[in-house]
Design a protein around this motif. Structure first.
Motif, PDB file in Angstrom:
ATOM      1  N   THR A 158      55.919   4.761  56.033  1.00 25.24           N
ATOM      2  CA  THR A 158      57.176   4.748  55.294  1.00 25.24           C
ATOM      3  C   THR A 158      57.259   5.917  54.323  1.00 25.24           C
ATOM      4  N   VAL A 159      56.153   6.179  53.641  1.00 24.62           N
ATOM      5  CA  VAL A 159      56.128   7.282  52.673  1.00 24.62           C
ATOM      6  C   VAL A 159      56.316   8.629  53.369  1.00 24.62           C
ATOM      7  N   VAL A 160      55.618   8.828  54.483  1.00 22.28           N
ATOM      8  CA  VAL A 160      55.768  10.086  55.216  1.00 22.28           C
ATOM      9  C   VAL A 160      57.207  10.262  55.694  1.00 22.28           C
ATOM     10  N   THR A 161      57.792   9.192  56.205  1.00 14.52           N
ATOM     11  CA  THR A 161      59.183   9.248  56.656  1.00 14.52           C
ATOM     12  C   THR A 161      60.118   9.547  55.486  1.00 14.52           C
ATOM     13  N   LEU A 162      59.845   8.945  54.339  1.00 17.79           N
ATOM     14  CA  LEU A 162      60.647   9.208  53.147  1.00 17.79           C
ATOM     15  C   LEU A 162      60.565  10.675  52.737  1.00 17.79           C
TER      16      LEU A 162
END
Length: 218
Positions: A177-181
């Motif tokens: 999720t963080v990488v996608t964000l």
């Protein structure tokens, strides 16, 4: 008549002699600009020569052919983008979590977006959808993302452990999720820099972390 034609004919402009490493950088920069503005298919030896303001033989003096030029561009952008990413990820993330984990995460995001703004054409190739991207470029992008994702999952696990998160909060999911964000933030910063300034994302991520990490006064 021939003499007059010779005197009025425009003289060919020749590239000044510069160090080979500088010339190579100039040509790769020209190729990168073409990729970003016109697509990978626009990168030809002639187009790179025109973009760099040199003659085509100068380009052939550095690169054997178009494939050689594109391989060199891929290696350079992949290596430097990955170096930028790994530089902004703290080596001892775990040691800083006890102080203010939200501030640490926000700091990483701020540094990442600063890196994106410092080299917008490079990051355009890394995060923006590109219809005519050659398979080798796509594979390199996915390889770099896999490396970054692995580190993000490690950091997420350390973070969740430090803040005492519920057992069901999966570190792998959080890492993804963080990488996608971060990728989304980079696309918005590149696509509309006036509207989506890095400060907006930093403020948002701090607020989100605050919901997970109860403060002393709550």
């Amino acid at each position: 008549m021939r003499t007059e034609a010779r005197t009025t004919r425009k003289r060919r402009t020749y590239a000044a002699r510069i160090p080979a490493s500088q010339r190579r950088t100039e040509l790769l920069d020209a190729a990168l600009h073409l990729v970003v503005t016109q697509g990978h298919s626009a990168v030809t030896m002639n187009a790179v020569a025109e973009e760099a303001g040199v003659t085509k033989p100068v380009v052939y003096g550095v690169f054997v052919n178009r494939a050689d030029l594109l391989r060199a561009l891929l290696r350079r952008e992949q290596d430097q983008a990955l170096e930028q990413i790994l530089t902004v990820l703290p080596e001892r993330f775990e040691d800083r979590l006890g102080d203010d984990p939200g501030a640490v995460v926000a700091d990483v995001l701020a540094k990442f977006l600063d890196a994106v703004r410092a080299k917008p054409e490079r990051w355009h190739c890394v995060v923006m959808p590109m219809a005519d991207m050659p398979p080798e470029f796509h594979a390199a992008r996915e390889h770099a993302r896999t490396q970054v994702l692995a580190r993000a999952e490690e950091l997420a696990a350390a973070f969740l452990s430090a803040v005492g998160s519920p057992a069901g909060l999966d570190a792998d999911i959080v890492g993804n999720t963080v990488v996608t964000l971060f990728e989304m933030a980079a696309r918005l910063v590149l696509g509309d820099p006036a509207r989506f300034r890095p400060e907006r994302f930093v403020t948002a991520i701090q607020a989100a972390i605050g919901l997970m990490h109860p403060g002393e006064d709550q």
